[in-house]
Every structure is written in C-alpha cells, then in structure tokens.
Design a protein around this motif. Structure first.
Motif, mmCIF file in Angstrom:
data_model
loop_
_atom_site.group_PDB
_atom_site.id
_atom_site.type_symbol
_atom_site.label_atom_id
_atom_site.label_comp_id
_atom_site.label_asym_id
_atom_site.label_seq_id
_atom_site.Cartn_x
_atom_site.Cartn_y
_atom_site.Cartn_z
ATOM 1 N N ASP A 1 0.836 -1.203 0.000
ATOM 2 C CA ASP A 1 0.000 0.000 0.000
ATOM 3 C C ASP A 1 0.874 1.258 0.000
ATOM 4 O O ASP A 1 0.578 2.233 -0.699
ATOM 5 C CB ASP A 1 -0.915 0.010 1.228
ATOM 6 N N CYS A 2 1.932 1.222 0.799
ATOM 7 C CA CYS A 2 2.853 2.357 0.837
ATOM 8 C C CYS A 2 3.531 2.541 -0.509
ATOM 9 O O CYS A 2 3.606 3.658 -1.031
ATOM 10 C CB CYS A 2 3.893 2.152 1.941
ATOM 11 N N LEU A 3 4.013 1.449 -1.094
ATOM 12 C CA LEU A 3 4.707 1.534 -2.377
ATOM 13 C C LEU A 3 3.763 1.977 -3.495
ATOM 14 O O LEU A 3 4.182 2.650 -4.443
ATOM 15 C CB LEU A 3 5.350 0.191 -2.718
ATOM 16 N N SER A 4 2.498 1.613 -3.389
ATOM 17 C CA SER A 4 1.518 2.057 -4.374
ATOM 18 C C SER A 4 1.386 3.576 -4.352
ATOM 19 O O SER A 4 1.297 4.235 -5.401
ATOM 20 C CB SER A 4 0.159 1.411 -4.083
ATOM 21 N N LYS A 5 1.405 4.153 -3.163
ATOM 22 C CA LYS A 5 1.326 5.612 -3.027
ATOM 23 C C LYS A 5 2.621 6.276 -3.494
ATOM 24 O O LYS A 5 2.600 7.373 -4.048
ATOM 25 C CB LYS A 5 0.997 5.978 -1.582
ATOM 26 N N VAL A 6 3.743 5.603 -3.277
ATOM 27 C CA VAL A 6 5.022 6.117 -3.782
ATOM 28 C C VAL A 6 4.978 6.187 -5.311
ATOM 29 O O VAL A 6 5.398 7.183 -5.912
ATOM 30 C CB VAL A 6 6.195 5.224 -3.318
ATOM 31 N N ARG A 7 4.453 5.145 -5.929
ATOM 32 C CA ARG A 7 4.353 5.135 -7.398
ATOM 33 C C ARG A 7 3.446 6.260 -7.881
ATOM 34 O O ARG A 7 3.709 6.893 -8.911
ATOM 35 C CB ARG A 7 3.822 3.780 -7.877
ATOM 36 N N GLN A 8 2.371 6.511 -7.145
ATOM 37 C CA GLN A 8 1.465 7.604 -7.504
ATOM 38 C C GLN A 8 2.185 8.949 -7.426
ATOM 39 O O GLN A 8 2.048 9.791 -8.319
ATOM 40 C CB GLN A 8 0.258 7.588 -6.562
ATOM 41 N N PHE A 9 2.948 9.147 -6.356
ATOM 42 C CA PHE A 9 3.709 10.384 -6.193
ATOM 43 C C PHE A 9 4.718 10.560 -7.323
ATOM 44 O O PHE A 9 4.928 11.667 -7.835
ATOM 45 C CB PHE A 9 4.436 10.378 -4.852
ATOM 46 N N LEU A 10 5.346 9.471 -7.730
ATOM 47 C CA LEU A 10 6.431 9.540 -8.704
ATOM 48 C C LEU A 10 5.977 9.995 -10.089
ATOM 49 O O LEU A 10 6.790 10.517 -10.866
ATOM 50 C CB LEU A 10 7.120 8.173 -8.819
ATOM 51 N N ILE A 11 4.713 9.840 -10.418
ATOM 52 C CA ILE A 11 4.245 10.185 -11.765
ATOM 53 C C ILE A 11 4.544 11.652 -12.086
ATOM 54 O O ILE A 11 5.272 11.964 -13.026
ATOM 55 C CB ILE A 11 2.741 9.884 -11.911
ATOM 56 N N ASN A 12 3.993 12.558 -11.302
ATOM 57 C CA ASN A 12 4.206 13.986 -11.570
ATOM 58 C C ASN A 12 5.595 14.450 -11.141
ATOM 59 O O ASN A 12 6.177 15.340 -11.781
ATOM 60 C CB ASN A 12 3.148 14.821 -10.853
ATOM 61 N N PHE A 13 6.095 13.856 -10.071
ATOM 62 C CA PHE A 13 7.418 14.252 -9.579
ATOM 63 C C PHE A 13 8.490 13.945 -10.616
ATOM 64 O O PHE A 13 9.337 14.792 -10.933
ATOM 65 C CB PHE A 13 7.720 13.528 -8.271
ATOM 66 N N THR A 14 8.462 12.738 -11.163
ATOM 67 C CA THR A 14 9.447 12.350 -12.171
ATOM 68 C C THR A 14 9.336 13.213 -13.420
ATOM 69 O O THR A 14 10.348 13.647 -13.982
ATOM 70 C CB THR A 14 9.272 10.866 -12.550
ATOM 71 N N ALA A 15 8.104 13.499 -13.842
ATOM 72 C CA ALA A 15 7.904 14.346 -15.024
ATOM 73 C C ALA A 15 8.475 15.743 -14.793
ATOM 74 O O ALA A 15 9.087 16.333 -15.694
ATOM 75 C CB ALA A 15 6.415 14.431 -15.356
ATOM 76 N N THR A 16 8.317 16.261 -13.570
ATOM 77 C CA THR A 16 8.851 17.583 -13.248
ATOM 78 C C THR A 16 10.368 17.587 -13.265
ATOM 79 O O THR A 16 11.002 18.471 -13.858
ATOM 80 C CB THR A 16 8.342 18.041 -11.857
ATOM 81 N N VAL A 17 10.968 16.601 -12.612
ATOM 82 C CA VAL A 17 12.427 16.519 -12.567
ATOM 83 C C VAL A 17 12.993 16.336 -13.976
ATOM 84 O O VAL A 17 13.964 17.002 -14.363
ATOM 85 C CB VAL A 17 12.889 15.378 -11.646
ATOM 86 N N ASP A 18 12.381 15.457 -14.757
ATOM 87 C CA ASP A 18 12.827 15.258 -16.140
ATOM 88 C C ASP A 18 12.708 16.557 -16.935
ATOM 89 O O ASP A 18 13.575 16.879 -17.760
ATOM 90 C CB ASP A 18 11.990 14.170 -16.815
ATOM 91 N N GLY A 19 11.617 17.302 -16.676
ATOM 92 C CA GLY A 19 11.412 18.558 -17.388
ATOM 93 C C GLY A 19 12.487 19.581 -17.078
ATOM 94 O O GLY A 19 12.934 20.329 -17.967
ATOM 95 N N ILE A 20 12.924 19.625 -15.825
ATOM 96 C CA ILE A 20 13.991 20.556 -15.439
ATOM 97 C C ILE A 20 15.309 20.148 -16.091
ATOM 98 O O ILE A 20 16.059 20.986 -16.608
ATOM 99 C CB ILE A 20 14.134 20.622 -13.912
ATOM 100 N N TYR A 21 15.601 18.855 -16.083
ATOM 101 C CA TYR A 21 16.835 18.386 -16.730
ATOM 102 C C TYR A 21 16.819 18.703 -18.221
ATOM 103 O O TYR A 21 17.833 19.122 -18.789
ATOM 104 C CB TYR A 21 16.999 16.874 -16.514
ATOM 105 N N GLU A 22 15.673 18.512 -18.855
ATOM 106 C CA GLU A 22 15.559 18.804 -20.288
ATOM 107 C C GLU A 22 15.775 20.291 -20.540
ATOM 108 O O GLU A 22 16.443 20.681 -21.509
ATOM 109 C CB GLU A 22 14.195 18.369 -20.806
ATOM 110 N N MET A 23 15.225 21.130 -19.676
ATOM 111 C CA MET A 23 15.389 22.567 -19.810
ATOM 112 C C MET A 23 16.861 22.955 -19.735
ATOM 113 O O MET A 23 17.343 23.780 -20.520
ATOM 114 C CB MET A 23 14.599 23.272 -18.701
ATOM 115 N N TYR A 24 17.592 22.374 -18.793
ATOM 116 C CA TYR A 24 19.019 22.691 -18.662
ATOM 117 C C TYR A 24 19.803 22.211 -19.872
ATOM 118 O O TYR A 24 20.759 22.852 -20.296
ATOM 119 C CB TYR A 24 19.580 22.082 -17.370
ATOM 120 N N SER A 25 19.398 21.093 -20.437
ATOM 121 C CA SER A 25 20.069 20.587 -21.633
ATOM 122 C C SER A 25 19.819 21.496 -22.827
ATOM 123 O O SER A 25 20.755 21.862 -23.556
ATOM 124 C CB SER A 25 19.559 19.170 -21.940
ATOM 125 N N ILE A 26 18.572 21.906 -23.026
ATOM 126 C CA ILE A 26 18.207 22.760 -24.156
ATOM 127 C C ILE A 26 18.915 24.111 -24.073
ATOM 128 O O ILE A 26 19.397 24.651 -25.077
ATOM 129 C CB ILE A 26 16.683 22.957 -24.209
#
Length: 209
Positions: free
Chosen positions: A175-200
């Motif tokens: 149950d805890c890991l399921s909530k972690v996976r839910q959190f990771l959806i937007n969090f990962t997209a945000t972090v990836d977006g920042i990395y992409e911005m720095y690359s561009i």
C-alpha cells in the motif's frame, strides 16, 4: 496517506513550462523526506536542498510576474549575468536542487520497482547507493563521497523507512509503495522537465564540490 502525497507536484503541462510558485510550494516539503532516513548523516543533503530552495524563492519573490516559470528565471538570468551564467543566481541553485530531487526520485523508483539486496532484503543500502551513484556521485569529490559511504551504514531498514514515509502509521508495504508510485508520476515528469530545460539551454555544469 504517505508523507509524499500530502504535497503532490502538479502535472507537467504540454509546453513543459513549470510554474515557479507551485513548484516551490511542493518542493519545500521534500527536505522532510530525509528525516525518514533517520540519520543526521543525511543532514548535509537536506541542508543543501533547503538552501537552494531558499535562493530560488528569493528570486521569485523579487518579481513573481517576471519569474512566473522556472524557464523564465533561466532566460532572465542568462541575460542578467552574462559570462557568469549559469554559475550564478537561481540558475545555479536550481541546477544543484534538481540533482537532489533526482536522488530522491531514483531512490523511490528503485524501492517501487522492488530492487533489493537478496542477502539483506530489509536493508535499503542498495537503493540509496543506486540513487547516489546516478544522481550525485560524479559531482562530489573524494571527501564528500566518503561521507556518503558512512551514511549508508546509518540508513534505516526498509520496513522502518516505509513506516516513516507513512507518517509512522502501520501500513502494508505494498500500500505504501503504491502511493510512492502515484507520487512519482508527476514528480518524475517535473524533474525530467527541469533536466531537459538545462540541456536545451546549455546550462548544465559539470564540476565537483
């Protein structure tokens, strides 16, 4: 409800423009994540994240309209600092902050994916090591790397860490890991977006501290 889901990150918009205010509101609660690791040895990473959040917030607060998105901060500071950019201002603070966020993201993803040390399945050293090696190690000199090695031996066991993430409530691991996976959806997209911005914007710097 896990500690992480109390302050969800917003979905990344199609144009990948990350709103500064919402980002700061969500990210300001992440330093408490390191309290779940249960050791003062992780305090330097927590302090570094707090320090960089404070720097970015100071820039945003100086002109919320001008710095409405993280992209607008980088664009404005590139013009403002000239040859000193990107090793200046909120641009530098966000560069280091995103690495701390990547550390959290890889650690949580490793746990969510079920990666374990088969000989010591209730330890999270393998997950922390993976996160450190991929997100932070290349930017740290020998002394800092050895401080981190010491931190590994002070890391909590898997069950205690997940309980801390669940705000010390008795919650089934899945149950805890399921909530972690839910959190990771937007969090990962945000972090990836920042990395992409720095690359561009060619704003990434590769030096050790």
């Amino acid at each position: 409800m896990t500690l992480l889901l109390d302050y969800q990150f917003a979905p990344l918009p199609d144009n990948k423009e990350i709103g500064t205010k919402g980002f700061l509101e969500s990210v300001s609660h992440l330093p408490s994540f390191f309290d779940c690791l249960g050791s003062k040895v992780f305090a330097p990473i927590k302090a570094d994240i707090n320090r960089n959040i404070t720097k970015i917030k100071a820039v945003y607060d100086s002109d919320p309209v001008k710095y409405e998105t993280l992209q607008q901060i980088l664009i404005a500071e590139k013009s403002m600092y000239g040859s000193e950019w990107p090793k200046a201002g909120a641009t530098l603070a966000l560069m280091w902050l995103k690495r701390g966020l990547r550390f959290i993201q890889i650690l949580l993803q490793s746990l969510a994916d079920g990666e374990k040390d088969e000989d010591n399945p209730n330890l999270i050293r393998i997950n922390i090591s993976k996160a450190y090696d991929e997100a932070l190690k290349r930017y740290h000199g020998w002394i800092v790397q050895n401080v981190f090695k010491a931190a590994l031996f002070a890391a909590p066991c898997r069950s205690d860490f997940l309980k801390a993430l669940s705000k010390n409530q008795e919650v089934a691991e899945e149950d805890c890991l399921s909530k972690v996976r839910q959190f990771l959806i937007n969090f990962t997209a945000t972090v990836d977006g920042i990395y992409e911005m720095y690359s561009i914007m060619n704003a990434e710097l590769d030096y050790q501290v």
